[in-house]
Scaffold this active site. Structure first.
Site, PDB file in Angstrom:
ATOM      1  N   HIS A 127       0.921  -0.697   0.210  1.00  0.00           N
ATOM      2  CA  HIS A 127      -0.025  -0.299   0.141  1.00  0.00           C
ATOM      3  C   HIS A 127       0.862   1.187   0.138  1.00  0.00           C
ATOM      4  O   HIS A 127       1.917   1.015   0.814  1.00  0.00           O
ATOM      5  CB  HIS A 127      -1.217  -0.116   1.704  1.00  0.00           C
ATOM      6  CG  HIS A 127      -1.759   0.997   1.528  1.00  0.00           C
ATOM      7  ND1 HIS A 127      -2.001   2.238   1.479  1.00  0.00           N
ATOM      8  CD2 HIS A 127      -3.433   0.804   1.026  1.00  0.00           C
ATOM      9  CE1 HIS A 127      -2.907   2.992   1.641  1.00  0.00           C
ATOM     10  NE2 HIS A 127      -3.853   2.732   0.709  1.00  0.00           N
TER      11      HIS A 127
ATOM     12  N   CYS B  23      -3.771   2.914  -4.187  1.00  0.00           N
ATOM     13  CA  CYS B  23      -4.771   3.369  -3.853  1.00  0.00           C
ATOM     14  C   CYS B  23      -4.941   5.029  -4.630  1.00  0.00           C
ATOM     15  O   CYS B  23      -4.128   5.862  -4.149  1.00  0.00           O
ATOM     16  CB  CYS B  23      -4.175   3.828  -1.972  1.00  0.00           C
ATOM     17  SG  CYS B  23      -5.209   4.395  -1.278  1.00  0.00           S
TER      18      CYS B  23
ATOM     19  N   HIS C  34      -8.119   0.211  -4.280  1.00  0.00           N
ATOM     20  CA  HIS C  34      -8.513   0.781  -3.415  1.00  0.00           C
ATOM     21  C   HIS C  34      -9.054   2.111  -4.203  1.00  0.00           C
ATOM     22  O   HIS C  34      -7.743   3.249  -5.005  1.00  0.00           O
ATOM     23  CB  HIS C  34      -7.795   1.406  -2.013  1.00  0.00           C
ATOM     24  CG  HIS C  34      -7.068   0.551  -1.348  1.00  0.00           C
ATOM     25  ND1 HIS C  34      -6.497   0.949  -0.024  1.00  0.00           N
ATOM     26  CD2 HIS C  34      -7.108  -0.861  -1.108  1.00  0.00           C
ATOM     27  CE1 HIS C  34      -6.600  -0.857   0.792  1.00  0.00           C
ATOM     28  NE2 HIS C  34      -7.033  -1.163  -0.118  1.00  0.00           N
TER      29      HIS C  34
ATOM     30  N   ASP D   9     -12.864   2.778  -1.562  1.00  0.00           N
ATOM     31  CA  ASP D   9     -12.267   2.950  -0.613  1.00  0.00           C
ATOM     32  C   ASP D   9     -12.680   3.664   0.491  1.00  0.00           C
ATOM     33  O   ASP D   9     -14.123   4.224   0.450  1.00  0.00           O
ATOM     34  CB  ASP D   9     -11.004   3.344  -0.681  1.00  0.00           C
ATOM     35  CG  ASP D   9     -10.305   3.722   0.078  1.00  0.00           C
ATOM     36  OD1 ASP D   9     -10.632   2.313   1.551  1.00  0.00           O
ATOM     37  OD2 ASP D   9      -8.313   3.928  -0.074  1.00  0.00           O
ATOM     38  N   HIS D  10     -12.419   4.607   1.350  1.00  0.00           N
ATOM     39  CA  HIS D  10     -13.206   5.140   1.882  1.00  0.00           C
ATOM     40  C   HIS D  10     -14.331   6.204   1.993  1.00  0.00           C
ATOM     41  O   HIS D  10     -14.344   5.940   1.010  1.00  0.00           O
ATOM     42  CB  HIS D  10     -12.309   6.523   2.899  1.00  0.00           C
ATOM     43  CG  HIS D  10     -10.943   5.626   3.377  1.00  0.00           C
ATOM     44  ND1 HIS D  10     -10.075   6.647   3.353  1.00  0.00           N
ATOM     45  CD2 HIS D  10     -10.200   5.093   3.746  1.00  0.00           C
ATOM     46  CE1 HIS D  10      -8.721   6.138   4.188  1.00  0.00           C
ATOM     47  NE2 HIS D  10      -9.223   5.258   4.046  1.00  0.00           N
TER      48      HIS D  10
ATOM     49  N   TYR E 250     -15.251   3.706   6.859  1.00  0.00           N
ATOM     50  CA  TYR E 250     -15.844   2.373   6.763  1.00  0.00           C
ATOM     51  C   TYR E 250     -17.771   2.637   7.137  1.00  0.00           C
ATOM     52  O   TYR E 250     -17.342   1.561   7.766  1.00  0.00           O
ATOM     53  CB  TYR E 250     -14.290   1.850   7.173  1.00  0.00           C
ATOM     54  CG  TYR E 250     -13.535   1.556   6.861  1.00  0.00           C
ATOM     55  CD1 TYR E 250     -13.615   0.448   5.471  1.00  0.00           C
ATOM     56  CD2 TYR E 250     -12.533   2.223   6.730  1.00  0.00           C
ATOM     57  CE1 TYR E 250     -12.176   1.004   5.151  1.00  0.00           C
ATOM     58  CE2 TYR E 250     -10.919   2.136   6.154  1.00  0.00           C
ATOM     59  CZ  TYR E 250     -10.870   1.603   5.292  1.00  0.00           C
ATOM     60  OH  TYR E 250     -10.004   1.140   4.589  1.00  0.00           O
TER      61      TYR E 250
HETATM   62  C1  DNO Z   1      -6.976   3.536   5.465  1.00  0.00           C
HETATM   63  C2  DNO Z   1      -5.956   1.872   4.532  1.00  0.00           C
HETATM   64  C3  DNO Z   1      -5.022   1.589   5.375  1.00  0.00           C
HETATM   65  C4  DNO Z   1      -4.709   0.417   4.503  1.00  0.00           C
HETATM   66  C5  DNO Z   1      -2.719  -0.399   5.311  1.00  0.00           C
HETATM   67  C6  DNO Z   1      -2.351  -1.629   4.337  1.00  0.00           C
HETATM   68  O1  DNO Z   1      -7.936   3.497   5.608  1.00  0.00           O
HETATM   69  O2  DNO Z   1      -6.278   2.104   3.498  1.00  0.00           O
HETATM   70  O3  DNO Z   1      -5.181   1.049   6.746  1.00  0.00           O
HETATM   71  O4  DNO Z   1      -5.272  -0.539   5.133  1.00  0.00           O
HETATM   72  O5  DNO Z   1      -1.934   0.684   4.816  1.00  0.00           O
HETATM   73  O6  DNO Z   1      -1.469  -1.761   5.108  1.00  0.00           O
END
Ligand code: DNO
Length: 347
Positions: free
Chosen positions: A196, A234, A263, A308-309, A322
């Site tokens: 990541h 990401c 992501h 993602d978020h 989340y």
């Molecule tokens: C946050 C996530 C990170 C991710 C880590 C992977 O929301 O994208 O916490 O899980 O960095 O190791």
């Protein structure tokens, strides 16, 4: 592409049945959360997670994260012991059909934000980052929202102190040392590692960050050329770096088979190094989510995706980033983009 959803295990207030009801969901991204970083995960716990997923007809092919112990990042004398445990986790996860492991190599902290509830004009709220606020903090008295609160303040200060002598080059060498030991195991059992990027993609509190840009990726791929050594693309993390050309990177790295996991989220810039998280839709923020998705498809991307978020909307007060509602909307939007792009390309 396989659409997935992050699930925080049996303690997550969002159930697997709920996740399964989101259209197009093929599986979840999860982890074992009750074992200290650096230890071996019990087969029993892994099997329980897998059985729950099976019961709900959801795949468990992606783990996020198997965290890397700080002693590995610091290159301390006992790192081999932790690396051996990491290899054992890789083997145990492969036994239940896991195909991809997401991890990061950020010293001490994972993602960093200054506010978890920045309110937008429409009444929703989301995470945001303000660089001035970060600079104004005293690293010795840190307390920021959403962090791993498992460190006492003395432990945190001792850890920050240990990183004083670690340069970016040293940290990178420690990453390569780690990968050289784990990648042969991944090749043997068929697991892809997906690092990541650093979030945000620049140094914080004097701690080095080494996975921020194209140059960093090139260095990483050259040092450990295996196909199992890939990335979690990401968009929100990389997109905070204004110099990153996400469309170019998405195309290039999917073409080279390096993106095992994506992501996808959007951010709106509010300053050179400031941003807030917004809805996934392109027009909601500063990133061209359509362009990035198209670049992934054009590059032949076949990996896993997760929305993602999300923001807190409709009165939800969720774990930061989340919640259910906005991530479910994000998944539907992304599924629509992928369908339109893929069908358009096949015409
Ligand atoms: C946050 C996530 C990170 C991710 C880590 C992977 O929301 O994208 O916490 O899980 O960095 O190791």
């Amino acid at each position: 592409m396989k659409m997935t959803f992050r699930w925080y295990g049996l303690n997550d207030c969002i159930s697997l049945q709920t996740i399964k009801q989101i259209p197009g969901m093929t599986g979840v991204v999860t982890a074992v959360y009750d074992t200290p970083v650096g230890s071996v995960w019990s087969r029993e716990t892994i099997a329980t997670l897998k059985a729950e997923c099976d019961k709900n007809s959801l795949e468990m092919e992606v783990i996020e994260s198997v965290p890397v112990h700080e002693d590995i990042k610091l290159g301390r004398g006992n790192r081999d012991e932790y690396i051996e445990n990491y290899c054992e986790n890789i083997r145990r996860l492969a036994e239940v059909g896991v195909k991809c492991i997401c991890y990061n190599f950020m010293p001490v902290f994972d993602w960093l934000r200054t506010n978890l509830h920045t309110v937008a004009a429409d009444g929703s709220n989301s995470l945001s980052y303000n660089h001035e606020e970060i600079l104004a903090l005293d690293p010795k008295k840190l307390s920021l929202p959403g962090w791993d609160e498992s460190y006492t303040s003395d432990e945190l200060n001792a850890l920050l102190e240990s990183y004083k002598d670690i340069s970016r080059e040293q940290l990178f060498d420690n990453l390569v040392y780690f990968l050289n030991k784990i990648i042969p195991v991944c090749e043997e059992v068929g697991i892809n590692m997906a690092i990541h990027p650093d979030d945000p993609p620049w140094d914080v509190f004097g701690l080095p960050r080494i996975i921020c840009s194209e140059a960093d990726y090139e260095k990483l791929f050259a040092a450990v050329p295996s196909n199992c050594n890939g990335i979690t693309f990401c968009t929100g993390s990389l997109g905070a770096g204004r110099n990153n050309d996400l469309i170019k990177m998405a195309y290039e790295y999917s073409k080279r088979g390096k993106i095992h996991f994506a992501h996808i989220r959007n951010i709106a810039y509010s300053g050179e190094c400031d941003f807030r998280e917004v809805a996934h839709l392109t027009e909601a923020g500063s990133l061209d989510i359509y362009g990035i998705t198209k670049a992934l498809c054009d590059g032949g991307f076949t990996g896993y995706v997760r929305p993602d978020h999300g923001r807190n909307i409709w009165g939800e007060d969720a774990k930061p980033g989340y919640g259910l509602f906005d991530r479910a909307l994000g998944a539907c939007y992304l599924n629509g983009l992928f369908e339109a792009i893929e069908k358009g390309a096949n015409k």
